[in-house]
Design a protein around this motif. Sequence first.
Motif, PDB file in Angstrom:
ATOM      1  N   ILE A  26       0.857  -1.191   0.000  1.00 11.29           N
ATOM      2  CA  ILE A  26       0.000   0.000   0.000  1.00 11.29           C
ATOM      3  C   ILE A  26       0.891   1.238   0.000  1.00 11.29           C
ATOM      4  N   ARG A  27       0.718   2.068  -1.018  1.00 10.02           N
ATOM      5  CA  ARG A  27       1.555   3.263  -1.166  1.00 10.02           C
ATOM      6  C   ARG A  27       0.829   4.474  -0.591  1.00 10.02           C
ATOM      7  N   VAL A  28       1.575   5.288   0.167  1.00  5.82           N
ATOM      8  CA  VAL A  28       0.998   6.449   0.839  1.00  5.82           C
ATOM      9  C   VAL A  28       1.629   7.728   0.273  1.00  5.82           C
ATOM     10  N   TYR A  29       0.776   8.670  -0.137  1.00  6.48           N
ATOM     11  CA  TYR A  29       1.219   9.955  -0.674  1.00  6.48           C
ATOM     12  C   TYR A  29       0.546  11.084   0.114  1.00  6.48           C
ATOM     13  N   ASP A  30       1.126  12.279  -0.024  1.00 12.77           N
ATOM     14  CA  ASP A  30       0.574  13.453   0.654  1.00 12.77           C
ATOM     15  C   ASP A  30       0.548  14.614  -0.331  1.00 12.77           C
ATOM     16  N   ASP A  31      -0.528  15.405  -0.300  1.00 13.74           N
ATOM     17  CA  ASP A  31      -0.633  16.541  -1.217  1.00 13.74           C
ATOM     18  C   ASP A  31      -1.273  17.729  -0.502  1.00 13.74           C
ATOM     19  N   TYR A  32      -0.783  18.912  -0.846  1.00  9.28           N
ATOM     20  CA  TYR A  32      -1.181  20.177  -0.223  1.00  9.28           C
ATOM     21  C   TYR A  32      -2.496  20.723  -0.780  1.00  9.28           C
ATOM     22  N   ALA A  33      -3.103  20.056  -1.729  1.00  6.38           N
ATOM     23  CA  ALA A  33      -4.287  20.579  -2.421  1.00  6.38           C
ATOM     24  C   ALA A  33      -5.352  21.053  -1.436  1.00  6.38           C
ATOM     25  N   HIS A  34      -5.867  22.265  -1.661  1.00  4.89           N
ATOM     26  CA  HIS A  34      -6.878  22.805  -0.746  1.00  4.89           C
ATOM     27  C   HIS A  34      -7.959  23.600  -1.471  1.00  4.89           C
ATOM     28  N   HIS A  35      -8.002  23.502  -2.782  1.00  5.62           N
ATOM     29  CA  HIS A  35      -9.074  24.076  -3.596  1.00  5.62           C
ATOM     30  C   HIS A  35      -9.643  22.927  -4.425  1.00  5.62           C
ATOM     31  N   PRO A  36     -10.935  22.939  -4.755  1.00  9.15           N
ATOM     32  CA  PRO A  36     -11.510  21.803  -5.489  1.00  9.15           C
ATOM     33  C   PRO A  36     -10.750  21.432  -6.754  1.00  9.15           C
ATOM     34  N   THR A  37     -10.283  22.411  -7.503  1.00 13.10           N
ATOM     35  CA  THR A  37      -9.532  22.102  -8.723  1.00 13.10           C
ATOM     36  C   THR A  37      -8.235  21.385  -8.393  1.00 13.10           C
ATOM     37  N   GLU A  38      -7.558  21.828  -7.331  1.00 10.65           N
ATOM     38  CA  GLU A  38      -6.316  21.175  -6.911  1.00 10.65           C
ATOM     39  C   GLU A  38      -6.581  19.756  -6.435  1.00 10.65           C
ATOM     40  N   VAL A  39      -7.651  19.578  -5.675  1.00  7.93           N
ATOM     41  CA  VAL A  39      -7.995  18.243  -5.186  1.00  7.93           C
ATOM     42  C   VAL A  39      -8.264  17.309  -6.362  1.00  7.93           C
ATOM     43  N   ARG A  40      -8.980  17.810  -7.350  1.00  8.93           N
ATOM     44  CA  ARG A  40      -9.285  17.002  -8.535  1.00  8.93           C
ATOM     45  C   ARG A  40      -7.996  16.613  -9.263  1.00  8.93           C
ATOM     46  N   ALA A  41      -7.068  17.549  -9.402  1.00 12.20           N
ATOM     47  CA  ALA A  41      -5.796  17.259 -10.078  1.00 12.20           C
ATOM     48  C   ALA A  41      -4.983  16.241  -9.298  1.00 12.20           C
ATOM     49  N   ALA A  42      -4.949  16.378  -7.977  1.00 14.55           N
ATOM     50  CA  ALA A  42      -4.188  15.436  -7.139  1.00 14.55           C
ATOM     51  C   ALA A  42      -4.779  14.034  -7.230  1.00 14.55           C
ATOM     52  N   LEU A  43      -6.109  13.954  -7.207  1.00 15.26           N
ATOM     53  CA  LEU A  43      -6.743  12.638  -7.282  1.00 15.26           C
ATOM     54  C   LEU A  43      -6.578  12.018  -8.664  1.00 15.26           C
ATOM     55  N   ASN A  44      -6.599  12.820  -9.704  1.00 16.73           N
ATOM     56  CA  ASN A  44      -6.356  12.279 -11.041  1.00 16.73           C
ATOM     57  C   ASN A  44      -4.933  11.740 -11.165  1.00 16.73           C
ATOM     58  N   ALA A  45      -3.975  12.466 -10.573  1.00 13.18           N
ATOM     59  CA  ALA A  45      -2.596  11.973 -10.575  1.00 13.18           C
ATOM     60  C   ALA A  45      -2.499  10.674  -9.787  1.00 13.18           C
ATOM     61  N   ALA A  46      -3.187  10.611  -8.650  1.00 12.66           N
ATOM     62  CA  ALA A  46      -3.169   9.397  -7.837  1.00 12.66           C
ATOM     63  C   ALA A  46      -3.807   8.226  -8.575  1.00 12.66           C
ATOM     64  N   ARG A  47      -4.849   8.507  -9.341  1.00 10.13           N
ATOM     65  CA  ARG A  47      -5.487   7.471 -10.154  1.00 10.13           C
ATOM     66  C   ARG A  47      -4.500   6.884 -11.164  1.00 10.13           C
ATOM     67  N   THR A  48      -3.682   7.756 -11.740  1.00 10.92           N
ATOM     68  CA  THR A  48      -2.671   7.298 -12.693  1.00 10.92           C
ATOM     69  C   THR A  48      -1.695   6.352 -12.023  1.00 10.92           C
ATOM     70  N   VAL A  49      -1.289   6.693 -10.806  1.00  8.54           N
ATOM     71  CA  VAL A  49      -0.331   5.865 -10.057  1.00  8.54           C
ATOM     72  C   VAL A  49      -0.982   4.562  -9.595  1.00  8.54           C
ATOM     73  N   ALA A  50      -2.243   4.643  -9.173  1.00  6.72           N
ATOM     74  CA  ALA A  50      -2.926   3.448  -8.661  1.00  6.72           C
ATOM     75  C   ALA A  50      -3.240   2.441  -9.759  1.00  6.72           C
ATOM     76  N   GLY A  51      -3.409   2.926 -10.978  1.00  7.38           N
ATOM     77  CA  GLY A  51      -3.720   2.013 -12.076  1.00  7.38           C
ATOM     78  C   GLY A  51      -5.037   1.299 -11.853  1.00  7.38           C
ATOM     79  N   GLU A  52      -4.996  -0.014 -11.861  1.00  6.42           N
ATOM     80  CA  GLU A  52      -6.224  -0.806 -11.702  1.00  6.42           C
ATOM     81  C   GLU A  52      -6.623  -0.979 -10.244  1.00  6.42           C
ATOM     82  N   HIS A  53      -5.804  -0.474  -9.338  1.00  2.00           N
ATOM     83  CA  HIS A  53      -6.086  -0.628  -7.909  1.00  2.00           C
ATOM     84  C   HIS A  53      -6.928   0.540  -7.384  1.00  2.00           C
ATOM     85  N   ARG A  54      -7.231   0.488  -6.101  1.00  2.49           N
ATOM     86  CA  ARG A  54      -8.157   1.453  -5.509  1.00  2.49           C
ATOM     87  C   ARG A  54      -7.423   2.651  -4.909  1.00  2.49           C
ATOM     88  N   LEU A  55      -8.169   3.767  -4.812  1.00  2.00           N
ATOM     89  CA  LEU A  55      -7.636   5.003  -4.254  1.00  2.00           C
ATOM     90  C   LEU A  55      -8.459   5.391  -3.027  1.00  2.00           C
TER      91      LEU A  55
END
Length: 463
Positions: A329-358
């Motif tokens: 299980i990989r753990v990341y941290d992000d400073y995102a604090h605006h909805p657009t930033e949160v969306r970008a961080a989660l999209n990046a995390a989705r790329t890293v997670a691949g077929e696994h869950r976020l």
Amino acid sequence: MSTAELNHAGTPVRQPVHFIGIGGVGMSAVARIMVARDVAVSGSDAKDLPVMHDLEAQGARIAVGYDAANVGPAGTVVAGSAIRADNPELLAARDAGIPVLHRSEALAALMGEDRVVTVAGTHGKTTTTSMITVLLKGIGLDPSYAIGAAVPALGVNAASGADDVFVAEADESDGSFLNYSPRIAVVTNVEADHLDHYGTADAVYRAFDDFAALLPADGLLVICADDDGAAALADRVAAAGHTRVLRYGASEAADLRLLGTASDPSVLIGEQEHPLRLTVPGRHNQLNALAALGVALELGVNADDALAALEDFRGAARRFEFKGEVGGIRVYDDYAHHPTEVRAALNAARTVAGEHRLHVLFQPHLFSRTREFAQEFAESLRLADTAVVLDIYPAREDPIPGVSSELITAYLGTKPSEPGERAVEAVLRGAGEGDVVLTVGAGDVTAYGALILDALEDAVAHG
């Protein structure tokens, strides 16, 4: 305090400078540059923070806790927007007639006659400023720089360089980004935010107009063509004709055009296509890299050299920062604090997670921002497989009646989590090998990365 007094190393400085809140990332950056330029620096903060020990080792006089006596022999006091008006050191400085500068004013004084590059935008400022600095150092330049986070490739978030280029993150949150005199200005995007300061979205847009107007006739505005607010700003600046405009993005209007897929991007410069190889994930980081490239080209850097230097960028602290992996299980941290930033961080995390869950642990930042964007935050969090929401981190604000994390969780059909072990248990519930856990927010949620990894270690140890 004059600009000359704070110029490059070797220029005499007559009076010491005292920083109120020296442990803050922005304040410590300015203090670090002053110390490097042989300015007598003192500073204080409410908490004993690691950066204060670093500054003390370099020669600064440091105190923990605020007391009027800490001001000492200072000829100038520097304070940020977060310092309250009743701070005893601020009161002592005003009573003694000591000039008080905003952090941005002190930083602007340090820039002197350098070729100044300022990076502004609702999102992406820190990463883009970091990319520019890493790029310039990678091709052999030694710029001065001040960044809103530590950068692993640089070791620090600020330094006084030997060359006549100064790269700085320009914070729009309190309007202080208007205190600089840039030759090159980057605008990553323009959205409504910090309405506690501006009041209305129109006031935010006007502030960015004023920021672009700081550029001289031979200056350059490097701006994203893919963001609606930035694109509109670019059009206004181009129509006024008072400075040059370089657009970047996937839009056909872009001068530096992003091509290819998210996993195999390239950039079109003139009529030549160049591969874009980055180690940081996300389409937003590809756009940030194009902004850095635009700055480098304006400074006379060869395109291939600039793109090669960008390959060495490994991110900035709290910008999709890898914290560790236990049990797959990989753990990341992000400073995102605006909805657009949160969306970008989660999209990046989705790329890293691949077929696994976020799995996401989110902490809203500021009561006013939560009130304004509760629904938008919930929509961004739906990109995760599971989302746990903590109480609001108040930062500089007092509570607003009726405003809590429940404004967000009501849209998600959940309830806010209790802090501590309950939150760790909630975010790890259902997490398995290959999954990604992401802590998100500008507050103390960053401390949960270590707690989550400890909990995973304990689970592995006890089978």
